[in-house]
Motif scaffolding. Sequence first.
Motif, PDB file in Angstrom:
ATOM      1  N   GLU A  51     -33.668 -20.475  32.020  1.00  0.00           N
ATOM      2  CA  GLU A  51     -34.143 -21.802  32.438  1.00  0.00           C
ATOM      3  C   GLU A  51     -33.435 -22.533  30.761  1.00  0.00           C
ATOM      4  O   GLU A  51     -33.602 -23.697  31.450  1.00  0.00           O
ATOM      5  N   GLY A  52     -33.662 -22.302  29.683  1.00  0.00           N
ATOM      6  CA  GLY A  52     -33.282 -23.033  29.324  1.00  0.00           C
ATOM      7  C   GLY A  52     -31.649 -23.261  28.989  1.00  0.00           C
ATOM      8  O   GLY A  52     -30.658 -22.686  29.470  1.00  0.00           O
ATOM      9  N   PRO A  53     -31.210 -25.048  28.765  1.00  0.00           N
ATOM     10  CA  PRO A  53     -29.705 -24.864  28.955  1.00  0.00           C
ATOM     11  C   PRO A  53     -29.297 -24.106  27.485  1.00  0.00           C
ATOM     12  O   PRO A  53     -29.176 -23.669  26.689  1.00  0.00           O
ATOM     13  N   THR A  54     -28.045 -23.819  27.663  1.00  0.00           N
ATOM     14  CA  THR A  54     -27.090 -22.948  26.895  1.00  0.00           C
ATOM     15  C   THR A  54     -26.041 -23.507  26.406  1.00  0.00           C
ATOM     16  O   THR A  54     -25.363 -23.821  27.739  1.00  0.00           O
ATOM     17  N   THR A  55     -25.390 -23.831  24.935  1.00  0.00           N
ATOM     18  CA  THR A  55     -24.080 -24.444  24.826  1.00  0.00           C
ATOM     19  C   THR A  55     -22.947 -23.491  25.149  1.00  0.00           C
ATOM     20  O   THR A  55     -22.685 -22.557  25.080  1.00  0.00           O
ATOM     21  N   VAL A  56     -21.206 -24.419  24.879  1.00  0.00           N
ATOM     22  CA  VAL A  56     -20.507 -24.084  25.492  1.00  0.00           C
ATOM     23  C   VAL A  56     -19.367 -23.062  23.877  1.00  0.00           C
ATOM     24  O   VAL A  56     -20.280 -22.069  24.436  1.00  0.00           O
ATOM     25  N   GLY A  57     -21.047 -23.783  23.236  1.00  0.00           N
ATOM     26  CA  GLY A  57     -20.788 -22.593  21.401  1.00  0.00           C
ATOM     27  C   GLY A  57     -20.797 -21.739  21.330  1.00  0.00           C
ATOM     28  O   GLY A  57     -20.576 -21.550  21.134  1.00  0.00           O
ATOM     29  N   GLU A  58     -22.852 -21.813  22.190  1.00  0.00           N
ATOM     30  CA  GLU A  58     -23.445 -20.661  22.249  1.00  0.00           C
ATOM     31  C   GLU A  58     -22.396 -19.614  22.972  1.00  0.00           C
ATOM     32  O   GLU A  58     -22.225 -18.361  22.665  1.00  0.00           O
ATOM     33  N   LEU A  59     -22.034 -19.822  24.326  1.00  0.00           N
ATOM     34  CA  LEU A  59     -21.789 -18.850  25.823  1.00  0.00           C
ATOM     35  C   LEU A  59     -20.526 -18.585  24.739  1.00  0.00           C
ATOM     36  O   LEU A  59     -19.924 -17.577  24.978  1.00  0.00           O
ATOM     37  N   ALA A  60     -19.944 -19.253  23.851  1.00  0.00           N
ATOM     38  CA  ALA A  60     -17.862 -18.920  23.899  1.00  0.00           C
ATOM     39  C   ALA A  60     -18.266 -17.654  22.239  1.00  0.00           C
ATOM     40  O   ALA A  60     -17.467 -16.968  22.472  1.00  0.00           O
ATOM     41  N   LYS A  61     -19.128 -18.023  21.727  1.00  0.00           N
ATOM     42  CA  LYS A  61     -19.324 -17.526  20.516  1.00  0.00           C
ATOM     43  C   LYS A  61     -19.815 -15.701  21.109  1.00  0.00           C
ATOM     44  O   LYS A  61     -19.506 -14.884  20.464  1.00  0.00           O
TER      45      LYS A  61
END
Length: 149
Positions: A22-32
């Motif tokens: 449920e919690g948001p994930t940043t683009v940076g986290e996804l990309a990494k």
Amino acid sequence: MRLSARVDYALRAAAELAAAGEGPTTVGELAKEQDMPPKYLENILLQMRRAGLVRGQRGPEGGYVLARPASEISLADVIRAVDGPLANVRGERPEHVGYRGPAESLQQVWIALRASERAILEEVSLASVASGALPARVRELASDPTAWD
């Protein structure tokens, strides 16, 4: 079947979002996590947002979340959001491409191919990918040694 880098990145990011809950994930986290270029991924996520697959949340606690449960989003949904129809011939839907003479039956082959592709991609949800619990039919097809040739 060829999948573009855009589709590959979209599916991998969507699987990460499905696993995140449920919690948001940043683009940076996804990309990494998936070793993807963040700027390119941002454009992909915008397409997915326009298609209603993800929601963006602004602010310091912001990021992206799936717009509906992962079990309700198929791989086909993600592919269509970023790449359009599942199967096409020279940019056209197979039923709109006509052939003559000995090649006439190719249209039926392309339509059957799309139906087969659709059957798998619509059956597999982001939840099943994220959990590794793929449908039995997919596991069976993937376990056939000739599938890897």
